[in-house]
Design an enzyme around this catalytic site. Structure first.
Site, PDB file in Angstrom:
ATOM      1  N   GLU A 165       2.843  23.027  44.595  1.00 26.36           N
ATOM      2  CA  GLU A 165       3.254  23.563  43.295  1.00 26.36           C
ATOM      3  C   GLU A 165       4.472  24.497  43.380  1.00 26.36           C
ATOM      4  O   GLU A 165       4.371  25.697  43.093  1.00 26.36           O
ATOM      5  CB  GLU A 165       2.085  24.303  42.641  1.00 26.36           C
ATOM      6  N   GLU A 210      -4.370  16.937  41.240  1.00 25.95           N
ATOM      7  CA  GLU A 210      -5.396  17.981  41.178  1.00 25.95           C
ATOM      8  C   GLU A 210      -5.965  18.014  39.778  1.00 25.95           C
ATOM      9  O   GLU A 210      -5.228  17.902  38.785  1.00 25.95           O
ATOM     10  CB  GLU A 210      -4.803  19.372  41.438  1.00 25.95           C
TER      11      GLU A 210
HETATM   12  C1  GLA Z   1      -3.395  24.900  41.439  1.00 25.13           C
HETATM   13  C2  GLA Z   1      -3.248  25.017  42.928  1.00 25.13           C
HETATM   14  C3  GLA Z   1      -4.550  25.079  43.656  1.00 25.13           C
HETATM   15  C4  GLA Z   1      -5.516  25.970  42.926  1.00 25.13           C
HETATM   16  C5  GLA Z   1      -5.693  25.452  41.526  1.00 25.13           C
HETATM   17  C6  GLA Z   1      -6.688  26.255  40.744  1.00 25.13           C
HETATM   18  O1  GLA Z   1      -3.338  23.666  40.935  1.00 25.13           O
HETATM   19  O2  GLA Z   1      -2.477  23.989  43.481  1.00 25.13           O
HETATM   20  O3  GLA Z   1      -4.296  25.589  44.946  1.00 25.13           O
HETATM   21  O4  GLA Z   1      -5.038  27.270  42.895  1.00 25.13           O
HETATM   22  O5  GLA Z   1      -4.462  25.540  40.864  1.00 25.13           O
HETATM   23  O6  GLA Z   1      -6.841  25.752  39.446  1.00 25.13           O
END
Ligand code: GLA
Length: 669
Positions: free
Chosen positions: A153, A312
């Site tokens: 991210e 995710e």
């Molecule tokens: C993001 C991050 C993860 C985690 C999630 C929690 O997508 O990539 O590491 O922190 O959020 O929702």
């Protein structure tokens, strides 16, 4: 050895983030057995494992990762191996204090969370390349490796001297000389004229409103800086084994200083993380929007269609401001299959196993603190089986007759504090248009300006504030080719430098729309203006003059009372609509339904009952109709074909269970 992309054998990807570094080896074995039971075929490993991979500078401990990858391989599960560069170890920050990020207020952050680095700091970039290189050398040909997942991210920002120096270099490349920069930023205002590059800084905290051009360019520059941090890792991973695809997971949100459309050409797969921010039906609306956004980047970003993947998502709770909401039974499955319906190559969760401690200890997981004898695990295993039944159906082409333009830079520009109203939100307006169409049963593409509009009969510009000459040309070409257009307030008001296009708003599209806007009348958060024909306008209103267009509805109150609120202009056989306020949801739905209908676009499944989402995807075997029942009652949908999840033949009407999903291979008509 040739490594095939995880989606290339026709199976949908299914898995999530797995953090074996948090657990002893006996738990790894238990995890892998549970993964097999749940139908998992791809796991993301190593995302935040830097301090376990390099506990001291230059000393690498990879044995545990060797064992993890071997274990996965033996179980037939493939790995999306991450570079751990989103979370430098404590030793790195102590050794390189100049690589810690500085906020716009001049505060240098300290180690203690994650993502605490400056992506323009040479020491950080060197260390990131080094650990990525170590992983590439060791694992590029590991048989479990299916995908490189670079970083996590990208989205943090920095205003330190390294960032500032890099900003100047970027500006030199963009403008060539200071005259061009002064012109673009309109530095004649407030005595900001620059005579030396050394005078140009990052937009740190200043006395009053900052220069809008400077703020906008800093965002663009930072997106490019993060992108170069990604591409240098990608290049060395690719060099180690060109057969392994490389990507990074996009984080969505209006705070993210990344123009994901520009990044699309640099990844082999668009990967998005999606977490709805509301627990009501808005979660389903947001899911559909995020999926369509990802598909737009995948389809148009690289000039070649790329796959996209939900990288995710939460196996259970929805996190809203203030608390976590349990996803009711079936809801996780509906969210997951909504992504698949809209073209995702699979479903991935954050996270596989809930950690015993750490900042996100209460984030939902497939294996929770209670273990695997849980409702959530059973639903995940059932989803694994369902995805198995859909093997061979992905990705195909999603049928959509409307395209909504989405542009990160317009979103950034509207956030400048000197706008006529606070809270102006291009992504929010794109989502509002998408939501209105979603409720009308009409599927939309969400596309970056300039993208080919193959198949879209109606193009929507939702508060698309910035209009470069190229964007204007793109819109004009769509209309010249007989396409319909719907433009909302604040679109095309400024050029790509956020300079106003003069002569009456919206300077970019006045002629096409047959209107001229003389004045803005922004509304308060709780204010509404009545419109003739029913409904209200919110957020914004304007004094609109007709210059060829006809009136569709009129302000029945407020500052522009008696003047046109919504207009349409006949251009050839098509219409160019102008919407000078944000209609309430119902009015907006009716308006967009009518604009789509006149453009020849009808709902995907006109007879589907309210609350049933229908998405049609075409693949080489024909068409697939996905039906998601978001209500708590059984719903009957007219359709004929073969339902893939149950294996049942459907003769003409299918009953979709409350909260359930059906995927019908339709009979050719
Ligand atoms: C993001 C991050 C993860 C985690 C999630 C929690 O997508 O990539 O590491 O922190 O959020 O929702």
């Amino acid at each position: 050895m040739t490594t095939k992309a995880p989606w290339s054998d026709g199976r949908l990807c299914y898995g999530g983030d797995w953090n074996p570094e948090q657990w002893p080896p006996q738990v790894w074995r238990e995890d892998v057995a549970l993964m097999r039971a749940a139908g998992i075929n791809l796991v993301t490993v190593g995302v935040f494992a830097w301090s376990r991979l390099e506990p001291e500078p230059g000393r690498h401990t990879l044995d545990w990762l060797d064992r993890v990858l071997d274990l996965l391989h033996a179980a037939g599960i493939r790995a999306a191996l991450s570079t751990p560069t989103a979370s430098p170890p404590p030793w790195f920050s102590l050794r390189h204090p100049d690589a810690l990020p500085v906020t716009a207020d001049g505060v240098r952050l300290t180690h203690g969370s994650r993502d605490t680095y400056c992506a323009a700091a040479p020491a950080y970039r060197d260390a990131a390349r080094s650990i990525a290189g170590v992983l590439a050398a060791r694992y590029a040909h590991h048989p479990a490796l299916a995908l490189w997942h670079v970083h996590n991210e990208y989205g943090t920002t920095c205003h330190c001297p390294h960032a500032e120096a890099a900003f100047r270099r970027w500006l030199t490349g963009r403008y060539g000389d200071l005259d061009a920069l002064n012109d673009a930023w309109v530095t004649s205002f407030w005595s900001q004229h620059y005579t030396d590059w050394a005078q140009v800084g990052a937009p740190r905290a200043t006395q009053y409103l900052a220069n809008p051009g400077q703020l906008l360019d800093f965002r663009r520059f930072w997106s490019d800086t993060l992108l170069s941090a990604y591409t240098e890792q990608r290049d060395l991973l690719r060099a180690a084994n060109p057969a392994v695809p490389v990507t990074t997971n996009y984080v969505l949100g209006d705070w993210v200083p990344v123009d994901h459309a520009r990044w699309a050409r640099e990844v082999d797969l668009i990967a998005i993380d999606h977490y709805p921010s509301t627990a009501d039906l808005g979660a389903e609306e947001q899911t559909a929007f995020a999926a369509d956004l990802a598909r737009g980047w995948a389809r148009h970003g690289a000039g070649r269609p790329a796959p996209w993947l939900l990288a995710e998502s939460a196996p259970n709770q929805i996190h809203t401001a203030g608390r976590m909401h349990t996803k009711e039974p079936g809801r996780m499955t509906r969210h997951s299959l909504a992504h698949v319906a809209r073209g995702s190559a699979g479903v991935m969760f954050f996270q596989w196993r809930a950690p015993a401690g750490g900042a996100e200890r209460f984030h939902s997981a497939v294996v929770s603190h209670a273990g695997a004898d849980t409702r959530v695990f059973r639903e995940a295993a059932a989803l694994g089986a369902a995805l198995g039944r859909l093997a061979g159906t992905a990705p195909g082409r999603v049928e959509a007759g409307v395209a909504i333009a989405y542009d990160a830079a317009s979103g950034w520009a509207l956030r400048h504090p000197g706008m006529p109203r606070a809270g102006l939100d291009h992504p929010g307006e794109a989502a509002a248009a998408h939501r209105a169409l979603w409720h009308a049963g009409v599927t939309a593409d969400v596309v970056p300006p300039g993208a080919p509009l193959d198949g879209a009969r109606l193009l929507v510009l939702p508060a698309l504030y910035l209009a470069s000459d190229a964007t204007i040309d793109w819109v004009r070409r769509h209309v010249d080719a007989g396409g319909h257009l719907l433009v909302t307030w604040l679109s095309g008001v400024a050029d790509e430098h956020a300079r106003i296009r003069l002569g009456g708003y919206p300077g970019a599209y006045r002629d096409l729309l047959g209107v001229r806007v003389e004045e803005f009348h922004p509304l308060a958060d709780d204010e509404e203006v009545p419109l003739t024909g029913g409904g209200t306008g919110r957020i914004w209103s304007e004094t609109v003059h007709l210059a060829g267009a006809e009136t569709v509805s009129v302000y029945a109150g407020g500052a522009p009372a008696g003047r046109p609120a919504i207009t349409r202009h006949r251009v050839g056989d098509a219409y160019a609509w102008y919407v000078s306020t944000r209609p309430d949801d119902d009015t907006y739905r009716r308006l967009l339904t009518e604009a789509a209908r006149l453009a020849g676009v009808t709902p995907t499944c006109p007879d589907a009952p309210p609350g049933v989402e229908a998405v049609r995807r075409h693949d080489t075997d024909g068409s697939l109709l996905h039906l998601l029942n978001h209500t708590d009652r059984p719903q009957r949908v007219p359709v004929a074909g073969f339902e893939l999840l149950t294996g049942a033949t459907v003769d003409g009407v299918l009953t979709v269970a409350p909260g359930g999903v059906a995927v019908v291979r339709e009979e050719p008509s």
